[in-house]
Design a protein around this motif. Structure first.
Motif, short mmCIF file in Angstrom:
data_model
loop_
_atom_site.label_atom_id
_atom_site.label_comp_id
_atom_site.label_asym_id
_atom_site.label_seq_id
_atom_site.Cartn_x
_atom_site.Cartn_y
_atom_site.Cartn_z
N GLU A 1 0.83 -1.19 0.00
CA GLU A 1 0.00 0.00 0.00
C GLU A 1 0.86 1.25 0.00
OE1 GLU A 1 -3.73 0.23 2.42
OE2 GLU A 1 -2.55 1.77 3.43
N ASP A 2 1.94 1.24 0.81
CA ASP A 2 2.83 2.39 0.82
C ASP A 2 3.50 2.58 -0.53
OD1 ASP A 2 4.00 1.94 4.25
OD2 ASP A 2 2.19 2.87 3.43
N THR A 3 3.90 1.50 -1.17
CA THR A 3 4.54 1.59 -2.47
C THR A 3 3.58 2.18 -3.48
OG1 THR A 3 5.88 -0.34 -1.98
CG2 THR A 3 5.66 0.25 -4.29
N VAL A 4 2.33 1.71 -3.48
CA VAL A 4 1.35 2.25 -4.42
C VAL A 4 1.08 3.70 -4.11
CG1 VAL A 4 -1.05 2.08 -5.16
CG2 VAL A 4 0.30 0.01 -4.87
N GLY A 5 0.87 4.03 -2.84
CA GLY A 5 0.58 5.40 -2.45
C GLY A 5 1.70 6.35 -2.81
N GLU A 6 2.94 5.94 -2.59
CA GLU A 6 4.07 6.80 -2.88
C GLU A 6 4.38 6.86 -4.36
OE1 GLU A 6 7.34 5.35 -0.59
OE2 GLU A 6 6.31 5.65 1.30
N GLY A 7 4.14 5.76 -5.09
CA GLY A 7 4.54 5.69 -6.48
C GLY A 7 3.56 6.28 -7.47
N LEU A 8 2.30 6.46 -7.08
CA LEU A 8 1.31 6.98 -8.01
C LEU A 8 1.47 8.48 -8.18
CD1 LEU A 8 -1.93 5.10 -6.96
CD2 LEU A 8 -0.49 4.70 -8.94
N GLN A 9 1.35 8.90 -9.41
CA GLN A 9 1.40 10.32 -9.71
C GLN A 9 0.23 10.66 -10.61
OE1 GLN A 9 5.23 10.95 -11.46
NE2 GLN A 9 6.28 10.88 -9.51
N GLU A 10 -0.61 11.57 -10.16
CA GLU A 10 -1.75 12.01 -10.95
C GLU A 10 -1.49 13.43 -11.40
OE1 GLU A 10 -6.58 12.59 -10.56
OE2 GLU A 10 -5.49 11.59 -8.97
#
Length: 165
Positions: free
Chosen positions: A42-51
């Motif tokens: 979850e942390d990886t997804v949260g940190e890695g996503l860029q909108e």
């Protein structure tokens, strides 16, 4: 005649300690894996996503399409990174009278659900829908779903979303 039951030999202390140590190691590994699964990914997804916002004409171009004439109220975004790959989505409004011909003109392999015409445009009471597999543009999307909702006699709201499986 008296038959004595065989009594198993007691487990030696070193073997018992080794067994307990292996059980503790297995439990720690399992708990660590579960903790990572629920927090680390979850942390990886949260940190890695860029909108980021993008021009709808740019989003259409990336799919090998052209934004319809007289498109208004355009709001499009690009989401990249993490496990999401690279996706785009957006909404804009266009003249209702032009919606079907615009959808039918979009290039790409058609997702042909049962009961649709040769152009693969699905007609509904509330609007139209179309699915395109692997659009021909530079965006490496596996599927694009386009949904058109009637907003009145003259206007249609068009939403689209790309999927990268």
């Amino acid at each position: 005649m008296h038959i004595a039951a065989e009594v198993p030999a007691p487990v030696s202390r070193p073997k018992r300690r080794k067994a307990l140590w292996l059980i503790a190691l297995a439990a720690t590994t399992a708990l660590g894996g579960l903790t990572y699964a629920f927090t680390g990914v979850e942390d990886t997804v949260g940190e890695g996503l860029q909108e980021r916002p993008m021009a709808c004409s740019e989003a259409m171009y990336a799919m090998g399409w052209v934004l319809p004439d007289h498109a208004s109220d355009q709001r499009c975004t690009e989401l990249s990174g993490g496990l999401a790959g690279h996706t785009q989505s957006g909404i804009f409004r266009m003249p209702r009278a032009d919606a079907r011909s615009w959808l039918a003109s979009l290039p790409g392999e058609r997702n042909r659900p049962g009961g649709v015409g040769s152009d693969s445009v699905v007609e509904r009471k509330e609007g139209l829908a179309l699915g395109i597999l692997r659009p021909p543009g530079s965006l490496q999307a596996d599927e694009v779903r386009v949904d058109v909702r009637w907003e009145g006699e003259d206007t249609a709201a068009v939403t689209f979303e790309t999927f990268d499986y």
